[in-house]
Design an enzyme around this catalytic site. Structure first.
Site, PDB file in Angstrom:
ATOM      1  N   ASP A  83       0.842  -1.206   0.000  1.00  0.00           N
ATOM      2  CA  ASP A  83       0.000   0.000   0.000  1.00  0.00           C
ATOM      3  C   ASP A  83       0.876   1.256   0.000  1.00  0.00           C
ATOM      4  O   ASP A  83       1.618   1.483   0.947  1.00  0.00           O
ATOM      5  CB  ASP A  83      -0.896  -0.043   1.248  1.00  0.00           C
ATOM      6  CG  ASP A  83      -1.997   0.985   1.227  1.00  0.00           C
ATOM      7  OD1 ASP A  83      -1.928   1.926   0.424  1.00  0.00           O
ATOM      8  OD2 ASP A  83      -2.944   0.849   2.035  1.00  0.00           O
ATOM      9  N   HIS A 138     -10.120  -1.289  -7.076  1.00  0.00           N
ATOM     10  CA  HIS A 138      -9.760  -0.067  -6.343  1.00  0.00           C
ATOM     11  C   HIS A 138      -8.799   0.801  -7.149  1.00  0.00           C
ATOM     12  O   HIS A 138      -9.005   2.012  -7.254  1.00  0.00           O
ATOM     13  CB  HIS A 138      -9.139  -0.477  -5.004  1.00  0.00           C
ATOM     14  CG  HIS A 138      -8.798   0.671  -4.108  1.00  0.00           C
ATOM     15  ND1 HIS A 138      -9.756   1.396  -3.435  1.00  0.00           N
ATOM     16  CD2 HIS A 138      -7.595   1.216  -3.773  1.00  0.00           C
ATOM     17  CE1 HIS A 138      -9.162   2.336  -2.713  1.00  0.00           C
ATOM     18  NE2 HIS A 138      -7.853   2.254  -2.903  1.00  0.00           N
TER      19      HIS A 138
HETATM   20  C1  HEM Z   1      -9.032   0.795   3.942  1.00  0.00           C
HETATM   21  C2  HEM Z   1      -9.108   1.535   2.844  1.00  0.00           C
HETATM   22  C3  HEM Z   1      -8.129   1.460   1.724  1.00  0.00           C
HETATM   23  C4  HEM Z   1      -7.244   0.487   1.410  1.00  0.00           C
HETATM   24  C5  HEM Z   1      -7.008  -0.826   2.140  1.00  0.00           C
HETATM   25  C6  HEM Z   1      -6.520   0.928   0.244  1.00  0.00           C
HETATM   26  C7  HEM Z   1      -5.527   0.195  -0.387  1.00  0.00           C
HETATM   27  C8  HEM Z   1      -4.891   0.577  -1.538  1.00  0.00           C
HETATM   28  C9  HEM Z   1      -3.911  -0.219  -2.235  1.00  0.00           C
HETATM   29  C10 HEM Z   1      -3.404  -1.577  -1.788  1.00  0.00           C
HETATM   30  C11 HEM Z   1      -3.545   0.464  -3.336  1.00  0.00           C
HETATM   31  C12 HEM Z   1      -2.577  -0.021  -4.438  1.00  0.00           C
HETATM   32  C13 HEM Z   1      -1.145   0.306  -4.211  1.00  0.00           C
HETATM   33  C14 HEM Z   1      -0.861   1.771  -4.130  1.00  0.00           C
HETATM   34  O1  HEM Z   1      -0.696   2.460  -5.143  1.00  0.00           O
HETATM   35  O2  HEM Z   1      -0.827   2.243  -3.016  1.00  0.00           O
HETATM   36  C15 HEM Z   1      -4.263   1.707  -3.340  1.00  0.00           C
HETATM   37  C16 HEM Z   1      -4.147   2.690  -4.275  1.00  0.00           C
HETATM   38  C17 HEM Z   1      -4.779   3.896  -4.214  1.00  0.00           C
HETATM   39  N1  HEM Z   1      -5.732   4.282  -3.303  1.00  0.00           N
HETATM   40 FE1  HEM Z   1      -6.414   3.200  -1.764  1.00  0.00          FE
HETATM   41  N2  HEM Z   1      -6.993   2.147  -0.126  1.00  0.00           N
HETATM   42  C18 HEM Z   1      -7.972   2.523   0.756  1.00  0.00           C
HETATM   43  C19 HEM Z   1      -8.704   3.684   0.751  1.00  0.00           C
HETATM   44  C20 HEM Z   1      -8.519   4.710  -0.137  1.00  0.00           C
HETATM   45  C21 HEM Z   1      -9.197   5.965  -0.093  1.00  0.00           C
HETATM   46  C22 HEM Z   1     -10.240   6.379   0.966  1.00  0.00           C
HETATM   47  C23 HEM Z   1      -8.724   6.713  -1.113  1.00  0.00           C
HETATM   48  C24 HEM Z   1      -9.066   8.121  -1.517  1.00  0.00           C
HETATM   49  C25 HEM Z   1     -10.243   8.657  -1.390  1.00  0.00           C
HETATM   50  C26 HEM Z   1      -7.735   5.911  -1.826  1.00  0.00           C
HETATM   51  C27 HEM Z   1      -7.016   6.327  -2.908  1.00  0.00           C
HETATM   52  C28 HEM Z   1      -6.087   5.573  -3.568  1.00  0.00           C
HETATM   53  C29 HEM Z   1      -5.335   6.050  -4.716  1.00  0.00           C
HETATM   54  C30 HEM Z   1      -5.403   7.443  -5.335  1.00  0.00           C
HETATM   55  C31 HEM Z   1      -4.523   4.995  -5.128  1.00  0.00           C
HETATM   56  C32 HEM Z   1      -3.538   4.985  -6.297  1.00  0.00           C
HETATM   57  C33 HEM Z   1      -4.235   4.531  -7.529  1.00  0.00           C
HETATM   58  C34 HEM Z   1      -3.264   4.529  -8.702  1.00  0.00           C
HETATM   59  O3  HEM Z   1      -2.929   5.619  -9.167  1.00  0.00           O
HETATM   60  O4  HEM Z   1      -2.843   3.443  -9.109  1.00  0.00           O
HETATM   61  N3  HEM Z   1      -7.640   4.695  -1.199  1.00  0.00           N
HETATM   62  N4  HEM Z   1      -5.090   1.762  -2.237  1.00  0.00           N
END
Ligand code: HEM
Length: 417
Positions: A232, A323
């Protein structure tokens, strides 16, 4: 075994005696060698601790409090965090807020340098700060007290989303103080000094504690795993890059220039039902592999996802409702800088034995403008995101993080001075 991924923001530039500007301008590895106390243009730096570190001991490392931006945002992420939200006492006006910020800035400057606060009754606890940072921010209520018309238009609670089950005890606040380090002893001390010196002005509204891997457990730069077992933080802007500046720091000529905004969401994760999902289901939900964090269309963590790729059965390899697809700037037109920490409170004693966890993510997002950057992404995810099956936002707060200050100044001086 967890693979080594020297690409994340977490420990990339950890090094004895390095300054914050060293990290920013020298890059991750180069920053380690930056001479203690070097002040770069416009940014006075506190002297870094020169103690020898030949045994690999980390405690003497300091991060400069003073600078163009507040520390704790574009600094390598530390192992532990404590968020303190406070509400100002009814009688505190702009002058009171000014006095509080002066007091707190002085405390933070001293403690982050590894020296006791004024009238510190436990001065030895300030030694060896282990990269301690203290970051201050204003909620909507603080701006009311400052009686200013110079209020960021985005400084208000986020819109309500269907996925939310927000609880007052984790939401809102007039002030935020973010205390972070690789060691919980200096953090506990700093937290206590901040609350002690602040108690004439404000009362604690909530406290949230988070953790990542301990210092030294993994090679520097390894992207963290959240408690879903996912890598993450991969797609974050890199510290010290023009990209980071654009995403995070506010520009213009008002008091927020060089500052940013913090959205903090407490997101509960349903680990019990996630346990029932196999690897294919898990990878489909996020759009990346469990083992390396690579996109499902790639092999390395840092590979760009290919959202056009179609699988053998005629469906997109990265699901339309995964996601990463829903959150990607290609679809939302917006980017943010995420700094998540895990939390784990454990089950309630005596409660249902089938539930052995109370766990989740302290999801922190920094961006120059909440409405232009955070909200479009959150809206897209609230509408459709497979991860919503296992995640529930239970706390939410928005804060304006003022720019940093020079020695002799205090955080928020541009607004209150
Ligand atoms: C428990 C809640 C969440 C979990 C477990 C989670 C987990 C992850 C994981 C594993 C990734 C892929 C690896 C990375 O690029 O970091 C990711 C990407 C991302 N997450 Fe989350 N996330 C959560 C909540 C959120 C929320 C609330 C937002 C924004 C409102 C968000 C925005 C993003 C964004 C912008 C990316 C990058 C996407 C990309 O450009 O590839 N996430 N998240």
């Amino acid at each position: 075994m967890t693979p080594t991924r020297p690409v994340g923001d977490n420990a990339a530039a950890r090094g004895r005696g390095a300054t914050r500007r060293g990290f920013l301008f020298g890059g991750a590895a180069a920053g380690v060698g930056v001479a203690a106390g070097v002040a770069l243009a416009g940014t006075p730096a506190l002297a870094a601790d020169p103690k020898p570190d030949s045994t690999g001991v980390n405690g003497s490392r300091t991060v400069a409090f003073h600078g163009t931006h507040q520390a704790g945002i574009e600094t390598p992420v530390a192992s532990y965090v404590t968020y303190l939200a406070l509400d100002l006492h009814r009688e505190v006006d702009a002058d009171g807020l000014r006095r509080l910020m002066k007091l707190w800035s002085d405390d933070a400057a001293r403690l982050t340098a590894g020296t006791p606060a004024l009238a510190d009754t436990e001065p030895h606890l300030a030694e060896d700060p282990a990269g301690l940072t203290v970051t201050f921010g204003f909620g909507p209520g603080a701006l009311d007290r400052a009686a200013t018309s110079k209020r960021p238009s985005w400084l208000r609670p986020l819109p309500a989303y269907d996925i939310d089950k927000l609880e007052e005890r984790w939401s809102g606040g007039d002030l935020i103080v973010v205390v972070s380090a690789d060691d919980q002893v200096p953090m506990a001390h700093a937290t206590r000094m901040i609350l002690k010196d602040g108690r004439g002005f404000a009362s604690l509204r909530w406290r949230q504690d988070g953790f990542r891997r301990a210092y030294g457990s993994q090679p520097g730069g390894t992207t963290m795993r959240n408690l879903f077992d996912q890598v993450d933080g991969t797609a974050n802007p890199r510290l010290g890059t023009p990209d980071f500046d654009t995403v995070v720091w506010a520009t213009g000529d008002d008091w927020m220039a060089g500052g940013t905004s913090l959205v903090l969401r407490r997101i509960e994760i349903a680990i019990e039902t996630w346990d029932e999902v196999d690897t294919v289901g898990r990878e489909n939900a996020i759009g990346r592999t469990v083992t390396t964090g690579a996109p499902l269309t790639g092999t390395a963590e840092t590979d760009e996802p290919d959202f056009e790729a179609i699988g053998p059965h005629g469906f997109p390899v990265i699901s339309d409702v995964s996601h990463v697809r829903r959150a990607h700037h290609h679809f939302t037109g917006a980017r943010i800088f995420r700094r998540g920490y895990n939390y784990d409170l454990g089950p309630t004693p005596g409660a249902d034995d089938s539930v052995v966890s109370n766990t989740g993510l302290l999801f922190a997002s920094y961006q120059a403008d909440v409405d232009a950057q955070y909200v479009p992404i959150q809206e897209a995810l609230a509408k459709a995101d497979l991860m919503n099956v296992w995640t529930t936002p239970i706390g939410s707060a928005v804060f304006a993080i003022p720019p940093g200050c020079a020695e002799g100044e205090y955080v928020g001086q541009g607004l209150l001075g």
